[in-house]
Write a protein that holds these residues in place. Structure first.
Motif, mmCIF file in Angstrom:
data_model
loop_
_atom_site.group_PDB
_atom_site.id
_atom_site.type_symbol
_atom_site.label_atom_id
_atom_site.label_comp_id
_atom_site.label_asym_id
_atom_site.label_seq_id
_atom_site.Cartn_x
_atom_site.Cartn_y
_atom_site.Cartn_z
ATOM 1 N N GLY A 203 -28.630 -14.939 -17.156
ATOM 2 C CA GLY A 203 -28.681 -15.520 -15.823
ATOM 3 C C GLY A 203 -27.516 -15.175 -14.925
ATOM 4 N N GLN A 204 -27.156 -16.138 -14.114
ATOM 5 C CA GLN A 204 -26.193 -15.949 -13.031
ATOM 6 C C GLN A 204 -24.811 -15.509 -13.519
ATOM 7 N N ALA A 205 -24.249 -14.517 -12.843
ATOM 8 C CA ALA A 205 -22.873 -14.094 -13.096
ATOM 9 C C ALA A 205 -21.934 -14.896 -12.215
ATOM 10 N N TYR A 206 -20.685 -15.037 -12.668
ATOM 11 C CA TYR A 206 -19.661 -15.704 -11.862
ATOM 12 C C TYR A 206 -19.062 -14.695 -10.879
ATOM 13 N N PRO A 207 -19.154 -14.953 -9.578
ATOM 14 C CA PRO A 207 -18.551 -14.036 -8.600
ATOM 15 C C PRO A 207 -17.059 -13.827 -8.818
ATOM 16 N N VAL A 208 -16.386 -14.833 -9.399
ATOM 17 C CA VAL A 208 -14.935 -14.728 -9.609
ATOM 18 C C VAL A 208 -14.572 -13.673 -10.644
ATOM 19 N N ASN A 209 -15.555 -13.183 -11.387
ATOM 20 C CA ASN A 209 -15.287 -12.138 -12.381
ATOM 21 C C ASN A 209 -15.354 -10.728 -11.793
ATOM 22 N N LEU A 210 -15.433 -10.639 -10.480
ATOM 23 C CA LEU A 210 -15.511 -9.354 -9.807
ATOM 24 C C LEU A 210 -14.494 -9.331 -8.671
ATOM 25 N N GLU A 211 -13.757 -8.251 -8.566
ATOM 26 C CA GLU A 211 -12.775 -8.138 -7.487
ATOM 27 C C GLU A 211 -13.458 -8.323 -6.130
ATOM 28 N N GLY A 212 -12.975 -9.292 -5.364
ATOM 29 C CA GLY A 212 -13.564 -9.586 -4.063
ATOM 30 C C GLY A 212 -14.886 -10.305 -4.127
ATOM 31 N N GLY A 213 -15.335 -10.693 -5.322
ATOM 32 C CA GLY A 213 -16.650 -11.295 -5.492
ATOM 33 C C GLY A 213 -16.849 -12.597 -4.751
ATOM 34 N N LYS A 214 -15.795 -13.378 -4.636
ATOM 35 C CA LYS A 214 -15.912 -14.679 -3.963
ATOM 36 C C LYS A 214 -16.267 -14.528 -2.486
ATOM 37 N N GLU A 215 -15.932 -13.358 -1.903
ATOM 38 C CA GLU A 215 -16.209 -13.125 -0.482
ATOM 39 C C GLU A 215 -17.501 -12.348 -0.265
ATOM 40 N N MET A 216 -18.162 -11.903 -1.338
ATOM 41 C CA MET A 216 -19.375 -11.101 -1.198
ATOM 42 C C MET A 216 -20.610 -11.971 -1.002
ATOM 43 N N ASN A 217 -21.571 -11.454 -0.249
ATOM 44 C CA ASN A 217 -22.862 -12.127 -0.163
ATOM 45 C C ASN A 217 -23.739 -11.669 -1.332
ATOM 46 N N SER A 218 -24.960 -12.197 -1.404
ATOM 47 C CA SER A 218 -25.835 -11.903 -2.547
ATOM 48 C C SER A 218 -26.127 -10.420 -2.686
ATOM 49 N N ALA A 219 -26.392 -9.771 -1.544
ATOM 50 C CA ALA A 219 -26.709 -8.339 -1.596
ATOM 51 C C ALA A 219 -25.517 -7.527 -2.081
ATOM 52 N N GLU A 220 -24.325 -7.888 -1.632
ATOM 53 C CA GLU A 220 -23.125 -7.164 -2.045
ATOM 54 C C GLU A 220 -22.830 -7.384 -3.523
ATOM 55 N N LEU A 221 -23.033 -8.604 -4.006
ATOM 56 C CA LEU A 221 -22.830 -8.874 -5.426
ATOM 57 C C LEU A 221 -23.789 -8.042 -6.272
ATOM 58 N N ALA A 222 -25.051 -8.007 -5.862
ATOM 59 C CA ALA A 222 -26.038 -7.220 -6.603
ATOM 60 C C ALA A 222 -25.683 -5.738 -6.593
ATOM 61 N N GLN A 223 -25.219 -5.261 -5.449
ATOM 62 C CA GLN A 223 -24.854 -3.848 -5.323
ATOM 63 C C GLN A 223 -23.696 -3.492 -6.255
ATOM 64 N N ASN A 224 -22.852 -4.476 -6.544
ATOM 65 C CA ASN A 224 -21.697 -4.241 -7.411
ATOM 66 C C ASN A 224 -21.946 -4.631 -8.861
ATOM 67 N N GLY A 225 -23.207 -4.886 -9.190
ATOM 68 C CA GLY A 225 -23.569 -5.074 -10.592
ATOM 69 C C GLY A 225 -23.680 -6.494 -11.080
ATOM 70 N N ALA A 226 -23.493 -7.492 -10.201
ATOM 71 C CA ALA A 226 -23.527 -8.894 -10.631
ATOM 72 C C ALA A 226 -24.957 -9.426 -10.666
ATOM 73 N N ASN A 227 -25.358 -9.988 -11.783
ATOM 74 C CA ASN A 227 -26.694 -10.565 -11.906
ATOM 75 C C ASN A 227 -26.785 -11.882 -11.155
ATOM 76 N N GLN A 228 -27.991 -12.190 -10.668
ATOM 77 C CA GLN A 228 -28.214 -13.442 -9.950
ATOM 78 C C GLN A 228 -29.463 -14.123 -10.473
ATOM 79 N N SER A 229 -29.363 -15.438 -10.645
ATOM 80 C CA SER A 229 -30.459 -16.198 -11.244
ATOM 81 C C SER A 229 -30.239 -17.681 -10.979
ATOM 82 N N LEU A 230 -31.291 -18.464 -11.193
ATOM 83 C CA LEU A 230 -31.173 -19.919 -11.100
ATOM 84 C C LEU A 230 -30.510 -20.507 -12.340
ATOM 85 N N ILE A 231 -30.480 -19.744 -13.436
ATOM 86 C CA ILE A 231 -29.942 -20.270 -14.690
ATOM 87 C C ILE A 231 -28.630 -19.593 -15.058
#
Length: 410
Positions: free
Chosen positions: A349-377
């Motif tokens: 499921g969901q990845a923590y944005p804090v585990n990616l450089e600049g992740g806390k400031e990224m929107n969903s599309a940017e997180l996905a583009q940088n490899g972060a998974n997104q999910s309700l769980i």
């Protein structure tokens, strides 16, 4: 009889000062089973003593939950009270700290249709997604602790009398949370410093891939560029240091959502929404679960994987040595907060944005583009053992031993 009044007071102080590190003028939200009322009252007192403005308490009763699952109409499980979701969002937006006491009965919902549980879980996750995004980005301080209950103790120590099982479970909780120390707050400072050293080492390595080998497991996990290892204490958006999990023994990062291939086998039972899933294997291809088996709880695992598209991909990679306090207790807790800190684990499921450089400031599309998974769980499951080996692959293709025979190879 455990816990003593002094130990319970230390536990409450630990939750307030180390778990969420309450600051003057802050609101605190406590979510707890009614069985933990004595601990909740002490947490409330300790929070006010350090300057909390308000302490809001929400109790839950697992027996009421079971009654609803067995008797409520089908359509009720696809609904979630919007007033509660709005309240949680407002608490988070206003900078509240969140303390959750997690004390599940692992066999609570054995008689319940898994589809009902899955529908209700998805409805809750959807309604609370904005609130949860605050916590996963570490905008707010939050912590998860546990409290021994007769139902949980009976599962962990079958065959014991209720009193003996409760005492044994409390002994394990007291040991794992360090509230048996004269000054648990200071003891946690020392422990967090040790985890910080491991985090620093792994971040300096900056591996591009991890390779897992164990009985039933042969798995490769790509790590995205800019991934960050974390462990122990964290800083929230206001610069306040907090511990999301008490206890904790892990260091963790996020995988590249499309870069997981091979098969991994669980090594400890997973208690998911009141149903035990055990003896299961997941096969990944390009980041997605394409096949699975389970000796127990197969239907519940199927429902979990079908929650949404991101539920079939990984959002977390966590390393825990087999030679660690909770593992060495030789106890299966049927409680992920404890079992995940006895074993290397992964999370669907969901990845923590804090585990990616600049992740806390990224929107969903940017997180996905940088490899972060997104999910309700976000569901952790345990894969560590004394037979696990992990290699790290560096950017220049060198292979280094990270784990051997279940422990750090460094």
């Amino acid at each position: 009889m455990y816990p003593t009044k002094q130990q319970l007071e230390k536990y409450a102080e630990l939750a307030v000062k180390v778990g969420v590190n309450v600051t003057p003028g802050q609101a605190v939200v406590v979510m707890a089973p009614i069985a933990a009322a004595d601990l909740v009252r002490l947490i409330t007192l300790k929070a006010y003593e350090v300057g909390a403005h308000h302490v809001y308490v929400e109790y839950n009763d697992e027996q009421l939950t079971k009654i609803k699952y067995l008797n409520a109409p089908e359509e009720s499980f696809s609904e979630y009270p919007q007033w509660r979701a709005a309240a949680m969002e407002q608490y988070a937006e206003n900078g509240a700290a969140f303390i959750q006491i997690y004390s599940p009965d692992p066999d609570l919902l054995n008689e319940v249709d898994p589809s009902r549980v899955a529908t209700a879980a998805k409805a809750a996750a959807t309604a609370l997604s904005k609130y949860r995004s605050y916590l996963m980005a570490h905008k707010n301080a939050w912590t998860l602790i546990s409290y021994a209950t007769p139902e949980w103790a009976a599962k962990v120590f079958p065959g014991e009398t209720e009193g003996a099982a409760l005492q044994k479970l409390w002994e394990r909780i007291i040991d794992a949370t360090r509230i048996d120390h004269e000054d648990p707050v200071s003891a946690w400072g020392v422990h967090n410093a040790k985890l910080s050293e491991i985090v620093k080492l792994l971040n300096n390595k900056s591996y591009k891939q991890l390779h897992y080998e164990a009985p039933g497991t042969s798995l490769t996990i790509d790590l995205p560029k800019g991934h960050i290892w974390l462990g122990g204490a964290k800083y929230n958006a206001s610069g306040v240091l907090f511990n999301p999990n008490i206890p904790t023994e892990e260091v963790y990062t996020l995988p590249s959502k499309d870069g997981v291939n091979g098969t991994v086998r669980s090594t400890l039972p997973l208690n998911y929404n009141g149903v035990v899933i055990d003896g299961f294997s997941l096969t990944f291809k390009y980041g997605k679960v394409v096949d699975f088996t389970a000796e127990e709880g197969a239907e519940a695992l199927q429902k979990l994987l079908d929650t949404d598209p991101g539920a079939r991909s990984l959002g977390e990679v966590a390393l825990v040595p087999h030679d660690s306090p909770i593992s060495n207790s030789k106890v299966i807790f049927y409680n992920t907060l404890f079992d995940e800190n006895a074993s290397c684990h992964l999370a669907l499921g969901q990845a923590y944005p804090v585990n990616l450089e600049g992740g806390k400031e990224m929107n969903s599309a940017e997180l996905a583009q940088n490899g972060a998974n997104q999910s309700l769980i976000h569901v952790d499951f345990m894969i560590g053992s004394a037979e696990l080996s992990i290699d790290g692959i560096t950017e220049d293709g060198q292979r280094e031993a990270v784990f051997r025979r279940g422990n750090w190879a460094f």
